[in-house]
Design an enzyme around this catalytic site. Structure first.
Site, PDB file in Angstrom:
ATOM      1  CB  SER A  90       1.108   0.433   7.003  1.00 16.13           C
ATOM      2  OG  SER A  90       0.891   0.209   5.641  1.00 16.13           O
TER       3      SER A  90
ATOM      4  CE  LYS B  99       0.620  -3.226   5.465  1.00 15.35           C
ATOM      5  NZ  LYS B  99      -0.716  -3.657   5.931  1.00 15.35           N
TER       6      LYS B  99
ATOM      7  CG  ASP C 203      -0.530  -4.942   2.302  1.00 11.01           C
ATOM      8  OD1 ASP C 203      -0.960  -5.739   1.434  1.00 11.01           O
ATOM      9  OD2 ASP C 203      -1.279  -4.250   3.024  1.00 11.01           O
TER      10      ASP C 203
ATOM     11  CD  GLU D 226      -1.397  -6.919   4.804  1.00  9.03           C
ATOM     12  OE1 GLU D 226      -0.347  -6.499   5.376  1.00  9.03           O
ATOM     13  OE2 GLU D 226      -2.490  -6.351   4.919  1.00  9.03           O
TER      14      GLU D 226
ATOM     15  CG  ASP E 297      -5.999  -6.778   4.278  1.00 10.18           C
ATOM     16  OD1 ASP E 297      -7.183  -6.796   4.649  1.00 10.18           O
ATOM     17  OD2 ASP E 297      -5.382  -5.701   4.130  1.00 10.18           O
TER      18      ASP E 297
ATOM     19  CE  LYS F 285      -6.661  -3.999   6.887  1.00 10.43           C
ATOM     20  NZ  LYS F 285      -6.545  -3.530   5.486  1.00 10.43           N
TER      21      LYS F 285
HETATM   22  O1  OSB Z   1      -4.043  -3.075   2.993  1.00  8.24           O
HETATM   23  O2  OSB Z   1      -3.609  -2.977   5.043  1.00  8.24           O
HETATM   24  C1  OSB Z   1      -4.025  -2.439   4.031  1.00  8.24           C
HETATM   25  C2  OSB Z   1      -4.736   1.260   4.717  1.00  8.24           C
HETATM   26  C3  OSB Z   1      -5.907   1.419   4.023  1.00  8.24           C
HETATM   27  C4  OSB Z   1      -6.424   0.359   3.320  1.00  8.24           C
HETATM   28  C5  OSB Z   1      -5.773  -0.868   3.304  1.00  8.24           C
HETATM   29  C6  OSB Z   1      -4.598  -1.036   4.028  1.00  8.24           C
HETATM   30  C7  OSB Z   1      -4.056   0.056   4.715  1.00  8.24           C
HETATM   31  C8  OSB Z   1      -2.786   0.013   5.432  1.00  8.24           C
HETATM   32  C9  OSB Z   1      -2.575   1.065   6.517  1.00  8.24           C
HETATM   33  O3  OSB Z   1      -1.890  -0.742   5.196  1.00  8.24           O
HETATM   34  C10 OSB Z   1      -2.758   0.533   7.876  1.00  8.24           C
HETATM   35  C11 OSB Z   1      -2.891   1.635   8.897  1.00  8.24           C
HETATM   36  O4  OSB Z   1      -1.884   2.097   9.398  1.00  8.24           O
HETATM   37  O5  OSB Z   1      -4.037   2.019   9.217  1.00  8.24           O
HETATM   38 MG    MG Z   2      -3.360  -5.019   3.594  1.00  6.48          MG
END
Ligand code: OSB
Ligand code: MG
Length: 399
Positions: A161, A187, A215, A240, A265, A289
């Site tokens: 990400s 992402k 995202d 996302e 999400d 998650k």
């Molecule tokens: O929205 O997916 C998300 C990190 C912290 C809070 C929300 C998100 C994220 C990430 C990072 O996108 C994902 C990772 O590498 O842990």
């Molecule tokens: Mg997300």
């Protein structure tokens, strides 16, 4: 390829995995430790809701007569991704959740959610405690978390990400680095004003074969339909959480207007919410998650629902330490996780993780095979990153 998962009724039978009789019927939790840690991030991580420069996390350790176990709470420093935040999670754990857990008899991982059910919400705080009980119970039983959850793979595909950088040039440099490292999917974090241009730039530079998704963390609204439709030509794997958490109707409307698949999400906080989102046509892919949905066991139930409905799922991330990452890797090894997760190697986040580092091999991470979560904090490192710690014992949890 169709995937099969065990029916709900078969999933949590103690006898299946040869659990030691001492855990049958559950145990008493003798004490619970809450430990606050702070790990600097290797690079600032900017999203539509803010910038993180360090990961402040709450770790929990449950102690039973049989053995102990660790959990990680994924609540962030500020209540911007969701309503939970780390100070709140510590407070509700100390004042409400630990007393419930410590006063219960016959606790096992499958009963943690019902023991904690009198407290509304606070799913991330609850998930951490369930993870710690699972770790303790499975460690005693000699069963890995992956086996317990129903994993069918020994390695998982990793994505990364990428936060919002200061410039397009900086973005291309970061993406080039991650592709060199072997990540199987990129992402991009997006927000209004940082969307079509970065996506176009990445496509132009790295081509159409890179698996790419975005995202938005809920930063768009219905007025932005045209802007989001402008992403259609770039063959994104998914977008996302374009709209606010509670806007199922808006997402359903958007799904009819654009060709990019919509993934939710923040909107999916439970099995019931997953079912409602799918029934509403609000998404065609689900990010799972464990912290967001109240625990690993609820995460598996959402996985099973999505498998039954032929909906692809993938494992999201919350900048976890090695502890939370180990649990995510185990979960992502289940058969319905057909898309690469936001599961990156330790060095994408921290110079020094609190467990043995997770290392990328051919774009994948190995699923831990040791009993329980399969990794433990390394004592010296844990001490170095600890900001505070407090422990509640059974006799102190007066009703
Ligand atoms: O929205 O997916 C998300 C990190 C912290 C809070 C929300 C998100 C994220 C990430 C990072 O996108 C994902 C990772 O590498 O842990
Ligand atoms: Mg997300």
């Amino acid at each position: 390829m169709p995937v099969t998962v065990p029916a709900d009724s078969e999933r949590w039978l103690w006898d299946d995995c040869g659990y030691r009789a001492s855990w049958a019927g559950g145990v008493r939790i003798e004490e619970v430790e809450l430990r606050r840690v702070l790990l600097p991030l290797v690079t600032p991580f900017r999203t539509a809701f803010g910038t993180e420069t360090a990961r402040e996390a709450l770790l929990v350790r449950v102690v039973t007569a049989e053995g102990d176990g660790w959990g990680e709470c994924v609540a962030m420093s500020e209540p911007l991704y969701s309503s939970e935040h780390v100070d709140g999670a510590e407070d509700v754990s100390w004042r409400w959740l630990l007393p419930l857990l410590l006063q219960a008899d016959g606790v096992d991982a499958a009963s943690v959610a019902s023991v904690l059910a009198p407290v509304k919400g606070h799913r991330m705080a609850k998930a951490a405690l369930e993870m710690a009980v699972l770790d303790a119970q499975l460690t005693v039983a000699g069963v890995s978390l992956a086996t317990h959850l129903g994993a069918t793979r020994s390695v998982v595909d990793c994505g990364v990400s990428v936060g919002i950088p200061p410039s397009l040039d900086a973005l291309l440099e970061v993406v080039a680095g991650h592709l060199d490292e072997g990540y199987r999917r990129i992402k991009l974090k997006v927000e209004p004003g940082w969307d079509v241009e970065p996506v176009r730039a990445v496509r132009e530079r790295f081509g159409d074969t890179v698996m790419l998704q975005v995202d938005a963390n809920g930063s768009y609204g219905r007025r932005d339909l045209a802007r989001l439709a402008a992403l259609d030509p770039f063959d994104l794997a998914l977008i996302e959480q374009p709209f606010a958490d509670d806007d199922f109707e808006g997402h359903a409307l958007l799904a009819r207007e654009i060709s990019t698949p919509i993934c939710l999400d923040e909107s999916i906080g439970s099995l019931g919410e997953a079912r409602r989102a799918l029934d509403a046509g609000a998404c065609s892919v689900v990010n799972i998650k464990p912290g967001r949905v109240g625990g690993l066991l609820e995460a598996v139930r959402i996985h099973d629902l999505c498998v039954a409905r032929n909906v692809a799922v993938w494992c999201g991330g919350m900048l976890e330490t090695g502890l939370g990452r180990a649990a995510n890797v185990a979960l992502a090894a289940l058969p319905g996780f057909t898309l690469p997760g936001d599961i990156s190697a330790s060095d994408r986040y921290f110079d020094r993780d609190i467990t043995e580092p997770f290392v990328l091999r051919d774009g994948r991470l190995d699923v831990p095979t040791a009993p329980g979560v399969g990794v433990r904090p390394i004592p010296g490192i844990l001490e170095d990153v600890t900001k505070s710690s407090r422990t509640m014992r059974r006799h102190e949890a007066a009703g």
